[in-house]
Design a protein around this motif. Structure first.
Motif, mmCIF file in Angstrom:
data_model
loop_
_atom_site.group_PDB
_atom_site.id
_atom_site.type_symbol
_atom_site.label_atom_id
_atom_site.label_comp_id
_atom_site.label_asym_id
_atom_site.label_seq_id
_atom_site.Cartn_x
_atom_site.Cartn_y
_atom_site.Cartn_z
ATOM 1 N N PHE A 51 11.840 -1.563 2.496
ATOM 2 C CA PHE A 51 10.956 -0.768 1.646
ATOM 3 C C PHE A 51 11.606 -0.416 0.311
ATOM 4 O O PHE A 51 10.988 -0.535 -0.744
ATOM 5 N N ARG A 52 12.846 0.010 0.351
ATOM 6 C CA ARG A 52 13.539 0.469 -0.858
ATOM 7 C C ARG A 52 13.636 -0.645 -1.906
ATOM 8 O O ARG A 52 13.376 -0.442 -3.081
ATOM 9 N N GLU A 53 13.983 -1.828 -1.453
ATOM 10 C CA GLU A 53 14.121 -2.969 -2.356
ATOM 11 C C GLU A 53 12.773 -3.360 -2.972
ATOM 12 O O GLU A 53 12.674 -3.637 -4.170
ATOM 13 N N ALA A 54 11.734 -3.374 -2.144
ATOM 14 C CA ALA A 54 10.391 -3.703 -2.627
ATOM 15 C C ALA A 54 9.901 -2.650 -3.616
ATOM 16 O O ALA A 54 9.284 -2.975 -4.636
ATOM 17 N N GLN A 55 10.192 -1.396 -3.331
ATOM 18 C CA GLN A 55 9.771 -0.307 -4.207
ATOM 19 C C GLN A 55 10.432 -0.413 -5.585
ATOM 20 O O GLN A 55 9.776 -0.253 -6.606
ATOM 21 N N GLU A 56 11.720 -0.707 -5.604
ATOM 22 C CA GLU A 56 12.429 -0.858 -6.877
ATOM 23 C C GLU A 56 11.866 -2.026 -7.688
ATOM 24 O O GLU A 56 11.663 -1.911 -8.901
ATOM 25 N N ALA A 57 11.598 -3.147 -7.028
ATOM 26 C CA ALA A 57 11.070 -4.316 -7.719
ATOM 27 C C ALA A 57 9.676 -4.038 -8.282
ATOM 28 O O ALA A 57 9.368 -4.403 -9.416
ATOM 29 N N PHE A 58 8.845 -3.353 -7.501
ATOM 30 C CA PHE A 58 7.489 -3.046 -7.945
ATOM 31 C C PHE A 58 7.507 -2.052 -9.103
ATOM 32 O O PHE A 58 6.761 -2.201 -10.076
ATOM 33 N N THR A 59 8.370 -1.052 -9.027
ATOM 34 C CA THR A 59 8.474 -0.061 -10.097
ATOM 35 C C THR A 59 8.918 -0.714 -11.403
ATOM 36 O O THR A 59 8.374 -0.418 -12.470
ATOM 37 N N LYS A 60 9.883 -1.605 -11.334
ATOM 38 C CA LYS A 60 10.322 -2.316 -12.541
ATOM 39 C C LYS A 60 9.188 -3.142 -13.135
ATOM 40 O O LYS A 60 9.028 -3.209 -14.354
ATOM 41 N N LEU A 61 8.411 -3.758 -12.275
ATOM 42 C CA LEU A 61 7.289 -4.562 -12.744
ATOM 43 C C LEU A 61 6.243 -3.702 -13.437
ATOM 44 O O LEU A 61 5.749 -4.052 -14.514
ATOM 45 N N ILE A 62 5.920 -2.561 -12.859
ATOM 46 C CA ILE A 62 4.942 -1.645 -13.444
ATOM 47 C C ILE A 62 5.452 -1.112 -14.774
ATOM 48 O O ILE A 62 4.716 -1.012 -15.759
ATOM 49 N N ARG A 91 0.828 -1.217 0.000
ATOM 50 C CA ARG A 91 0.000 0.000 0.000
ATOM 51 C C ARG A 91 0.854 1.256 0.000
ATOM 52 O O ARG A 91 0.559 2.220 -0.698
ATOM 53 N N GLU A 92 1.917 1.252 0.790
ATOM 54 C CA GLU A 92 2.789 2.423 0.871
ATOM 55 C C GLU A 92 3.528 2.654 -0.442
ATOM 56 O O GLU A 92 3.697 3.790 -0.874
ATOM 57 N N ILE A 93 3.965 1.603 -1.091
ATOM 58 C CA ILE A 93 4.645 1.743 -2.387
ATOM 59 C C ILE A 93 3.716 2.406 -3.394
ATOM 60 O O ILE A 93 4.106 3.325 -4.106
ATOM 61 N N VAL A 94 2.477 1.942 -3.447
ATOM 62 C CA VAL A 94 1.516 2.508 -4.397
ATOM 63 C C VAL A 94 1.173 3.943 -4.024
ATOM 64 O O VAL A 94 1.038 4.805 -4.888
ATOM 65 N N ARG A 95 1.050 4.235 -2.731
ATOM 66 C CA ARG A 95 0.690 5.577 -2.279
ATOM 67 C C ARG A 95 1.795 6.589 -2.561
ATOM 68 O O ARG A 95 1.531 7.694 -3.041
ATOM 69 N N VAL A 96 3.041 6.230 -2.287
ATOM 70 C CA VAL A 96 4.165 7.154 -2.408
ATOM 71 C C VAL A 96 4.479 7.487 -3.858
ATOM 72 O O VAL A 96 4.676 8.636 -4.207
ATOM 73 N N ASP A 97 4.539 6.469 -4.698
ATOM 74 C CA ASP A 97 4.900 6.699 -6.099
ATOM 75 C C ASP A 97 3.701 7.179 -6.886
ATOM 76 O O ASP A 97 2.596 6.696 -6.711
ATOM 77 N N ASP A 98 3.951 8.114 -7.775
ATOM 78 C CA ASP A 98 2.905 8.599 -8.651
ATOM 79 C C ASP A 98 3.028 7.869 -9.978
ATOM 80 O O ASP A 98 3.807 8.255 -10.840
ATOM 81 N N TYR A 99 2.288 6.786 -10.120
ATOM 82 C CA TYR A 99 2.313 6.022 -11.357
ATOM 83 C C TYR A 99 1.303 6.651 -12.318
ATOM 84 O O TYR A 99 0.251 6.094 -12.587
#
Length: 92
Positions: free
Chosen positions: A76-87, A45-53
């Motif tokens: 958090f940082r590692e999860a955020q990078e992985a999720f951003t690459k996936l998106i 939830r925090e990854i989606v909230r913080v980043d403006d996709y």
């Protein structure tokens, strides 16, 4: 729908006629007890909230994020990078 995956997430998505994207999540009991599962959900939830996709807002997708076992104990940082690459892989 379609499927993309990496070490931490599996992303199922399908295009819709809506003018916006929606996202849901699934965290299996296989990941551990309620404390671990809730931490993984808060992290997503925090990854989606913080980043403006903003790209997703224009694409109008329905997505389901499934957390994999490796998510337990990740920072958090590692999860955020992985999720951003996936998106970003969904964009192309």
């Amino acid at each position: 729908g379609r499927r993309k995956a990496n070490r931490y997430f599996v992303l199922y998505y399908i295009e819709t006629d809506l003018r916006y994207s929606r996202i849901g999540m699934s965290v299996s009991r296989k990941l551990g007890g309620a404390v671990k599962r809730n931490r993984v959900k808060r992290l997503i939830r925090e990854i989606v909230r913080v980043d403006d996709y903003s790209c997703l807002k224009e694409m109008s997708l329905d997505m389901v994020v499934v957390a994999r076992q490796e998510m337990v104990g990740i920072n958090f940082r590692e999860a955020q990078e992985a999720f951003t690459k996936l998106i970003r892989s969904v964009q192309s």
